[in-house]
Design an enzyme around this catalytic site. Structure first.
Site, PDB file in Angstrom:
ATOM      1  CG  ASP A 190      31.174 115.617 -38.081  1.00 48.25           C
ATOM      2  OD1 ASP A 190      31.558 116.636 -37.482  1.00 48.25           O
ATOM      3  OD2 ASP A 190      31.249 114.480 -37.584  1.00 48.25           O
ATOM      4  CB  SER A 191      35.531 117.270 -38.219  1.00 49.48           C
ATOM      5  OG  SER A 191      34.990 116.617 -37.093  1.00 49.48           O
TER       6      SER A 191
ATOM      7  CG  HIS B 235      31.934 111.255 -33.325  1.00 47.52           C
ATOM      8  ND1 HIS B 235      32.056 112.546 -33.774  1.00 47.52           N
ATOM      9  CD2 HIS B 235      32.748 110.506 -34.115  1.00 47.52           C
ATOM     10  CE1 HIS B 235      32.927 112.570 -34.785  1.00 47.52           C
ATOM     11  NE2 HIS B 235      33.349 111.347 -34.999  1.00 47.52           N
TER      12      HIS B 235
ATOM     13  CB  CYS C 298      29.819 115.046 -29.396  1.00 47.38           C
ATOM     14  SG  CYS C 298      30.977 114.587 -30.692  1.00 47.38           S
TER      15      CYS C 298
ATOM     16  CD  GLU D 216      35.862 109.833 -36.985  1.00 45.78           C
ATOM     17  OE1 GLU D 216      36.325 109.395 -38.056  1.00 45.78           O
ATOM     18  OE2 GLU D 216      34.806 110.501 -36.925  1.00 45.78           O
TER      19      GLU D 216
ATOM     20  CB  CYS E 120      30.237 119.537 -37.175  1.00 44.13           C
ATOM     21  SG  CYS E 120      31.791 120.048 -36.442  1.00 44.13           S
TER      22      CYS E 120
END
Ligand code: NHL
Length: 263
Positions: free
Chosen positions: A7-8, A186, A184, A152, A71
């Site tokens: 993932d990013s 996250h 998403c 994050e 992602c």
């Protein structure tokens, strides 16, 4: 089974967390490409190049049998190319779970929370239009700019994060939405806050669970699964917050900073 996941950032760890609930006897190699995050602001060509570089690293250094694109953005830009380039690798991508939400809703009203880039993308729009015309449902979409950045940073339960969620969820509360797609990777990290704001009258669709079941089925079919412990190795191309990692994955082996040939 040796499984590569990328993932990013750290959001894809929610997919790893779901995998640890169903898969035994595997080595998981996770790459957080934080050096190049957010992918949502990059061109499809750049995202394809990052994805190819990470995949080559995972194949050459860790001999993976399966690759999970944890992602949405990388899935849209790279999955087709990766499948053509590596036909013998199991490759699973991520997309918002609108289909299970439509099957499950009783009020006929579902919510989709996602990044602005995902909601504006053609892939999402086509999927949402196709599925909502098959069965009459109302879809309440909500872009959540800034939410990933809060997560994050490790601000899962700060006042700012809760305030943002309350604002974004109020149309869904007022309209009797009973199923919310976490579009998403996250967002499962703020799942409990979402449930609280919705007074627990909501079921959340977490794509990591569907990905894990699918991986289990394919892993069994291909004979890659064995007995034994599960180990999670975490790599990053930039910086990550260890306390965020620890809040998602309890038993990881180590965290390592790697250089992937990313230009
Ligand atoms: C947005 C901002 C970030 C800042 C620092 C690290 C990671 C970040 C990730 C994102 C969202 C993310 C992206 O890269 O655009 C969403 C992407 N993983 C996706 O589409 O699922």
């Amino acid at each position: 089974m040796r499984i590569g996941v990328f993932d990013s950032g750290l959001g894809g760890l929610t997919v790893v967390q779901a995998m640890t609930q169903v898969i035994k006897g595997a080595q998981i190699f996770y790459v957080a490409d934080t050096k190049n995050a957010p992918y949502g602001e990059k061109t499809p060509e750049q995202i394809l190049q990052y994805s190819l570089n990470i995949t080559n690293y995972l194949i050459n250094t860790h001999q993976i049998d399966a690759l999970i694109l944890a992602c949405n953005t990388a899935t849209s830009s790279a999955i087709q190319h990766l499948r053509e380039t590596y036909p013998s690798l199991i490759i699973i991508g991520t997309e918002p779970g609108i289909k299970p939400a439509i099957e499950q809703t009783r009020t006929g009203k579902i919510g989709v929370l996602a990044t602005p880039a995902t909601l504006q993308g053609d892939k999402y729009k086509t999927l949402a239009q196709m599925l909502s015309s098959q069965k009459s449902v109302d879809i309440f979409e909500q872009a959540c700019p800034g939410l990933v950045e809060q997560i994050e940073k490790g601000e899962l339960e700060s006042e700012v994060t809760k305030g943002l969620l309350e604002t974004w969820l109020s149309p869904m509360r007022e309209n009797n939405v009973d199923t919310i797609v976490l579009g998403c990777t996250h967002y499962p990290l703020v799942g409990q806050s979402i449930e609280k704001i919705m007074d627990c009258n909501v079921s959340l669709i977490h794509t990591g669970e569907a990905i894990s079941r699918h991986l289990l089925t394919l892993g069994i079919q291909k004979g890659h699964l064995n007995e034994g412990d599960l180990q999670v190795h975490i790599h990053t191309t930039g910086e990550i917050r260890i306390e965020v990692v620890e809040s998602i994955i309890e038993n990881y082996v180590h965290i390592q900073v790697i250089e992937v040939d990313n230009h």
